[in-house]
Scaffold this active site. Sequence first.
Site, short mmCIF file in Angstrom:
data_model
loop_
_atom_site.label_atom_id
_atom_site.label_comp_id
_atom_site.label_asym_id
_atom_site.label_seq_id
_atom_site.Cartn_x
_atom_site.Cartn_y
_atom_site.Cartn_z
N LEU A 25 49.06 65.31 31.12
CA LEU A 25 50.66 65.50 30.80
C LEU A 25 50.88 66.21 32.18
O LEU A 25 51.96 66.03 33.04
CB LEU A 25 51.27 66.16 29.66
N ASP A 50 43.09 80.17 34.37
CA ASP A 50 42.55 80.17 32.94
C ASP A 50 43.62 81.06 32.20
O ASP A 50 44.02 82.20 32.20
CB ASP A 50 41.17 81.19 32.96
N ALA A 74 46.23 73.38 27.39
CA ALA A 74 45.61 73.42 26.01
C ALA A 74 43.90 73.10 25.94
O ALA A 74 43.71 72.31 26.80
CB ALA A 74 46.29 72.92 25.11
N TRP A 75 43.25 73.70 25.07
CA TRP A 75 41.90 72.93 24.74
C TRP A 75 42.38 71.67 23.52
O TRP A 75 42.48 72.23 22.25
CB TRP A 75 41.25 74.01 24.19
N THR A 115 51.91 70.40 18.81
CA THR A 115 51.39 69.13 18.47
C THR A 115 51.89 68.76 17.21
O THR A 115 52.05 69.88 16.23
CB THR A 115 49.70 69.13 18.47
N ASP A 116 51.76 67.50 16.82
CA ASP A 116 52.10 66.89 15.24
C ASP A 116 51.00 67.56 14.27
O ASP A 116 50.98 67.30 13.22
CB ASP A 116 51.84 65.59 15.34
N TYR A 139 42.19 72.94 15.84
CA TYR A 139 42.95 72.90 16.55
C TYR A 139 44.61 73.04 16.28
O TYR A 139 45.43 73.67 16.83
CB TYR A 139 42.77 71.36 17.04
N1 LIG Z 1 46.43 64.50 23.66
C1 LIG Z 1 47.25 64.63 22.73
O1 LIG Z 1 47.00 63.51 22.02
C2 LIG Z 1 48.24 65.73 22.22
C3 LIG Z 1 49.08 65.31 21.03
C4 LIG Z 1 49.95 66.45 20.69
C5 LIG Z 1 49.87 67.46 21.68
N2 LIG Z 1 49.51 67.52 22.90
C6 LIG Z 1 49.58 68.72 23.53
O2 LIG Z 1 50.21 68.29 24.88
C7 LIG Z 1 49.78 69.26 25.86
C8 LIG Z 1 49.07 68.64 26.97
O3 LIG Z 1 47.96 67.60 26.53
P1 LIG Z 1 47.26 66.67 27.45
O4 LIG Z 1 47.39 65.37 26.43
O5 LIG Z 1 47.61 66.47 28.74
O6 LIG Z 1 45.75 67.30 27.28
P2 LIG Z 1 44.66 67.50 28.43
O7 LIG Z 1 44.65 66.20 29.29
O8 LIG Z 1 43.40 67.81 27.79
O9 LIG Z 1 45.18 68.47 29.51
C9 LIG Z 1 45.06 69.87 29.28
C10 LIG Z 1 44.75 70.68 30.29
O10 LIG Z 1 44.51 71.88 29.90
C11 LIG Z 1 43.28 72.65 30.65
N3 LIG Z 1 42.81 73.55 30.00
C12 LIG Z 1 41.97 73.76 28.94
N4 LIG Z 1 41.58 75.16 28.79
C13 LIG Z 1 42.30 75.90 29.71
C14 LIG Z 1 42.50 77.02 30.07
N5 LIG Z 1 41.89 78.11 29.56
N6 LIG Z 1 43.09 77.40 31.14
C15 LIG Z 1 44.01 76.58 31.77
N7 LIG Z 1 43.95 75.41 31.47
C16 LIG Z 1 42.96 74.84 30.52
C17 LIG Z 1 42.28 71.38 30.71
O11 LIG Z 1 41.49 71.59 31.56
P3 LIG Z 1 39.99 70.93 31.34
O12 LIG Z 1 40.09 69.45 31.19
O13 LIG Z 1 39.35 71.09 32.76
O14 LIG Z 1 39.32 71.47 30.34
C18 LIG Z 1 43.45 70.08 30.95
O15 LIG Z 1 43.42 69.90 32.37
C19 LIG Z 1 48.87 70.29 25.19
O16 LIG Z 1 49.65 71.42 24.74
C20 LIG Z 1 48.41 69.66 23.93
O17 LIG Z 1 47.92 70.35 22.90
C21 LIG Z 1 48.52 66.60 23.21
#
Ligand SMILES: NC(=O)c1ccc[n+]([C@@H]2O[C@H](COP(=O)([O-])OP(=O)(O)OC[C@H]3O[C@@H](n4cnc5c(N)ncnc54)[C@H](OP(=O)(O)O)[C@@H]3O)[C@@H](O)[C@H]2O)c1
Length: 298
Positions: A25, A50, A74-75, A115-116, A139
Site C-alpha cells: 500500500l 521503526d 504494520a506487521w 483490517t477486516d 494480528y
Molecule cells: N495485506 C492485507 O491483506 C491487509 C488486509 C487488511 C488490512 N491491511 C492493512 O493495510 C496496511 C498496509 O498493508 P500492506 O498490505 O501494504 O502490508 P505490507 O506490504 O506488509 O506493508 C507493511 C509495511 O510496514 C512495514 N513495517 C513492519 N514493521 C514495521 C515497523 N516496526 N516500523 C515501520 N514499518 C514497519 C513493513 O516492512 P517490512 O516488510 O520490512 O517488514 C512493510 O513495508 C496495514 O495497516 C495492514 O494491517 C492489510
Amino acid sequence: MVVGAAQERQRTGLKVLITGAAGQLGTDLVRLLSDQPHHQAVALSRADLDVGDRDAVLAATTTLQPDLIVHAAAWTAVDACESDPDRAWRVNALGCRYVAEGARLTGAHLVAVSTDYVFDGSSSRPYTEWDRTGPASVYGRSKLGGETEVFGLVPEATVVRTSWVCGPHGSNMVKTILRLAAGGGPLRFVDDQHGCPTFTVDLAAMLLHLGASRRPGLFHVTNQGATTWFGFARDVIRAAGLDPAMVEPIATADLDPPRPAPRPVNSVLDNAALRLGGIPLLAHYREPLEQTVKVLTS
Ligand SMILES: NC(=O)c1ccc[n+]([C@@H]2O[C@H](COP(=O)([O-])OP(=O)(O)OC[C@H]3O[C@@H](n4cnc5c(N)ncnc54)[C@H](OP(=O)(O)O)[C@@H]3O)[C@@H](O)[C@H]2O)c1
C-alpha cells in the site's frame, strides 16, 4: 465552509508523511502522490522509521511537520503474529499510539489503516463500522488495539478498515495465484472464507481523499464485490487468460498443514460510512484486478 477549506488544501498541496512506505500500500501511496506534484510525499520505510520506536516517531513527526500522516506500516504476517504476539502488539498497537502522538503534537491529520480481521466472522451479513468487533487472531487483536490507540489520542483521526489487499508491489494473493498457475496446477483454494479483495491503487486514492478533507471517523473501504479465495483465484486465472477449471475448491478444515491464525469465515465489509455519507464507493474488484494482472504478466 468545510468543503471549501478541504478543496483549498487539496489545491495548494499537502506534505504527506507515509509510514511503511515500502509495503504494497505504501508504495502505491507514494506513486499516487508523485503523480500529483502539488503534494509532497515523505516516504518512510521501516528502515527509515521503526514505528515501534517512540523517540524516533516523535522526532520524525516534529522535524518533518507534515500536514497529513498516512500510517500504512504494520506487521502483516498474520500467522507469524501468533507465535510472536509481543512484536505484533509493539508494531500494530504501540506503533499506532506513537504515530497518533506525533499527529497530535504537530496538528497533522492522521489516517490509520486497519483490517477486516477485527471481526470474528460469525455474522451472516456484511459488517458495518458499527458492528461489534471480536478478533480471533493476535494480528486482529493487535490491529484493534491500534484503532483504540488512534481514537483515544486523536479523536478526529480517520481509521480505515480494509481487506484482502493486493497490488503490483510486495507479496499478495494475486502474485501467489499467478506463480502457482505457472507451475501448471491444480490449485486448491478455500471456498468457505468470504471477503472483499481490495487493490492498493484504489485504496490509496480513497485514503488520500479522506485525509486531504480531514474526514474524521471509522470507514470501511474495500473494492466492491465479495467472493471466496476460491472464487478470487478463478478470477485471477481468468484475467490471466488461463483456464479457471485448474482451480479447485477446498474447505478451511482441509488445509494441510492448518494455518496457525484463525481467519474469519465472513469478513465482508459493508462500506456503510462511505455509502451513506454520499462518497462514491471503489470500483468492483474485477476492474483493478484486470489492470494488475496485465501489469504483472506483461
Ligand atoms: N495485506 C492485507 O491483506 C491487509 C488486509 C487488511 C488490512 N491491511 C492493512 O493495510 C496496511 C498496509 O498493508 P500492506 O498490505 O501494504 O502490508 P505490507 O506490504 O506488509 O506493508 C507493511 C509495511 O510496514 C512495514 N513495517 C513492519 N514493521 C514495521 C515497523 N516496526 N516500523 C515501520 N514499518 C514497519 C513493513 O516492512 P517490512 O516488510 O520490512 O517488514 C512493510 O513495508 C496495514 O495497516 C495492514 O494491517 C492489510
